[in-house]
Write an enzyme that holds these catalytic residues in place. Structure first.
Site, short mmCIF file in Angstrom:
data_model
loop_
_atom_site.label_atom_id
_atom_site.label_comp_id
_atom_site.label_asym_id
_atom_site.label_seq_id
_atom_site.Cartn_x
_atom_site.Cartn_y
_atom_site.Cartn_z
N LYS A 73 84.57 103.94 -25.76
CA LYS A 73 85.53 102.60 -25.91
C LYS A 73 84.54 101.28 -25.34
O LYS A 73 84.49 100.42 -26.08
CB LYS A 73 86.61 102.77 -24.93
CG LYS A 73 87.50 101.41 -24.71
CD LYS A 73 88.60 101.43 -23.78
CE LYS A 73 88.26 101.41 -22.32
NZ LYS A 73 88.16 99.99 -22.00
N ASN A 74 83.92 101.49 -24.36
CA ASN A 74 83.23 100.36 -23.79
C ASN A 74 81.99 99.93 -24.64
O ASN A 74 81.79 98.64 -24.28
CB ASN A 74 83.13 100.34 -22.29
CG ASN A 74 84.40 100.18 -21.45
OD1 ASN A 74 85.34 99.86 -22.10
ND2 ASN A 74 84.33 100.73 -20.17
N ARG A 92 88.78 88.96 -12.02
CA ARG A 92 87.99 89.11 -13.11
C ARG A 92 87.58 87.83 -13.84
O ARG A 92 87.98 87.59 -14.93
CB ARG A 92 88.32 90.16 -14.14
CG ARG A 92 88.52 91.66 -13.33
CD ARG A 92 88.97 92.85 -14.37
NE ARG A 92 87.89 93.09 -15.34
CZ ARG A 92 88.25 94.17 -16.23
NH1 ARG A 92 89.46 94.72 -16.39
NH2 ARG A 92 87.32 94.47 -17.15
#
Ligand code: EPZ
Length: 422
Positions: free
Chosen positions: A22-23, A123
């Site tokens: 996914k990443n 984040r």
């Protein structure tokens, strides 16, 4: 809302295929914006996050066609006709910020919504912005959007990241491949997803050296051409399924798994007494007898222990013989799975970024709630070892990062099912 029902106590046996990462896919897809020629990704994972990125790219004018049951993504950004990445899409997925660098590099302008808050931490994206400014972009934050411009194109520069950031490294790497001159990224992230991105960009004609180390050098080129690129296997999905036989007992072979993607994690898992074998098809994990030993873990950027496997490792340590200390060093709020595991009878003491886990003989099934992607799968793993039934709710978190989790686990003998709309 769907939930997942797990009945524990069954030893596992068989094979689990590991999907594309996914990443990696979430940074490879925006790379299509760097060229007017097609980019095709093979071994792509089938996940809701990939669908969100597809929606985002389509909103900018790119075409993304899913082929072969979604495992091939044929993309083309010949006609980018919108330079604004809208809040309504970006708020669903932080990785949307990864269109900023490529759009700015290709079109000289981009307007991207700021991602907003996240369950596991603040984040911020300040390093993404600082890196683009170092390449000569002018940035303006207005109404929750970043307005970025590089009228005469980006210029190569030396940029040192004050802290290691996967996303910022990816964004600046993509921006720098079309910049005039040489860019040197210092203290860059070394994750396999970045190595995969650099290899894909090189297939498109970029000039890059040093990916996988903390210093990456990019020689800008005028344009990139089309390419086809296989997405690297998902090391977090791999680690997750390596933990399944460790926590439930039995033996599982993870097809397509590669040791170099998970070496620090595998070292810790082996220290618990579990057997790990490299096979012709992947990695085989076996737990024969008795409880695993407790081990201490500290998360760190690659090649350190991945923060995305911390929750899953905690689930295992809940059943270990002894006390383990888990230190979360990357995100400031990534222990939300702990209270849910305690509902299953685990003994965990959380203080700031440190969790002290005292292993118990047996966990007990209970209704629990997923709070984020990796927390959700840690509860499923705990359910595999628990007495009775565990019902995990809010599994939409899981769909973001795990394809066919019920099919994959039931395929090796787990008693698991998805319950729709309850
Ligand atoms: C990537 O997130 C992954 N996501 C995350 O996986 C993963 O946990 C993380 O890297 C660390 O490995 C994707 O690849 C889509 P960072 P990213 O920038 O890029 C701070 C999952 O479960 N920071 O390396 O957002 C940040 O707050 C997800 O699949 C700044 O301060 O992570 C954090 O504390 C969750 N300013 C640290 O750096 C910035 O501009 C590392 O974040 C950027 C980051």
């Amino acid at each position: 809302m769907d939930s997942i029902l797990v009945r524990g106590g069954t030893e596992l046996a068989g094979e689990i295929p590991i999907a594309g990462a996914k990443n990696a896919c979430l940074t490879l897809m925006p790379a299509t914006l760097l060229s007017d020629e097609p980019l095709t990704l093979t071994n792509a994972p089938r996940l809701s996050d990939i669908r969100t990125m597809t929606q985002l790219l389509a909103s900018l004018g790119a075409e993304v066609t899913q082929l072969q049951d979604g495992q091939v993504l044929a993309m083309s950004s010949h006609d980018i006709n919108n330079l604004t990445a809208d809040y309504d899409i970006v708020r669903k997925m932080r990785a949307s910020i990864l269109v900023l660098g490529p759009m700015l590099a290709r079109c000289g302008r981009a307007v991207v919504s700021l991602p907003g808050g996240c369950a596991i931490g603040a984040r911020p994206v300040d390093l993404h912005l600082k890196g683009l400014e170092a390449l000569g972009a002018t940035l303006d934050l207005k109404d929750g959007y970043v307005h970025a411009e590089a009228k005469s194109g980006l210029k190569g520069a030396v940029f040192e990241f004050p802290l290691v950031s996967v996303g910022a490294t990816e964004n600046i790497l993509m921006a720098s491949v079309l910049a005039k001159g040489t860019t040197v990224l210092k203290n860059a992230a070394r994750e396999p997803e970045i190595v995969d991105l650099a290899q894909c960009l090189r297939r498109m004609g970029a000039q890059i050296e040093g990916e996988g180390t903390s210093e990456i050098t990019i020689q800008g080129v005028d344009r990139l051409h089309g390419a086809t690129h296989p997405v690297v296997p998902d090391r977090i999905e791999l680690g997750t399924y390596m933990l399944a036989p460790a926590i439930a007992g039995g033996s599982v072979e993870c097809l397509g798994g590669r040791m170099e993607l998970v070496s620090s994690f595998a070292e810790k898992l082996a220290a618990t007494g579990v057997e790990i074998e490299e096979t012709a098809k992947g990695l085989k994990v076996t737990r024969k007898n008795g409880r695993v030993r407790s081990v201490d873990v500290e998360t760190a950027p690659f090649p350190g222990f991945p923060t995305d496997l911390q929750a899953q490792m905690m689930a295992l340590m809940c059943t270990a013989d002894g006390v383990s200390v888990l230190e979360e060093r990357i995100f400031e709020n990534r222990f939300m799975h702990a209270p849910e595991l305690m509902r299953m009878g685990a003994s965990i003491d959380v203080s700031g970024g440190t969790a002290t886990v005292t292993g118990v003989e047996k966990l007990k099934g209970a209704p629990v709630m997923a709070t984020d992607l990796r927390a959700s799968v840690s509860l499923i793993l705990a359910g595999l070892a628990a007495e009775g039934e565990t019902r995990v709710s809010r599994v939409y978190h899981l769909d973001r990062g795990y394809e066919h989790v019920v099919r994959k686990l039931s395929g090796v003998g787990a008693s698991i099912e998805r319950v729709h709309g309850e």
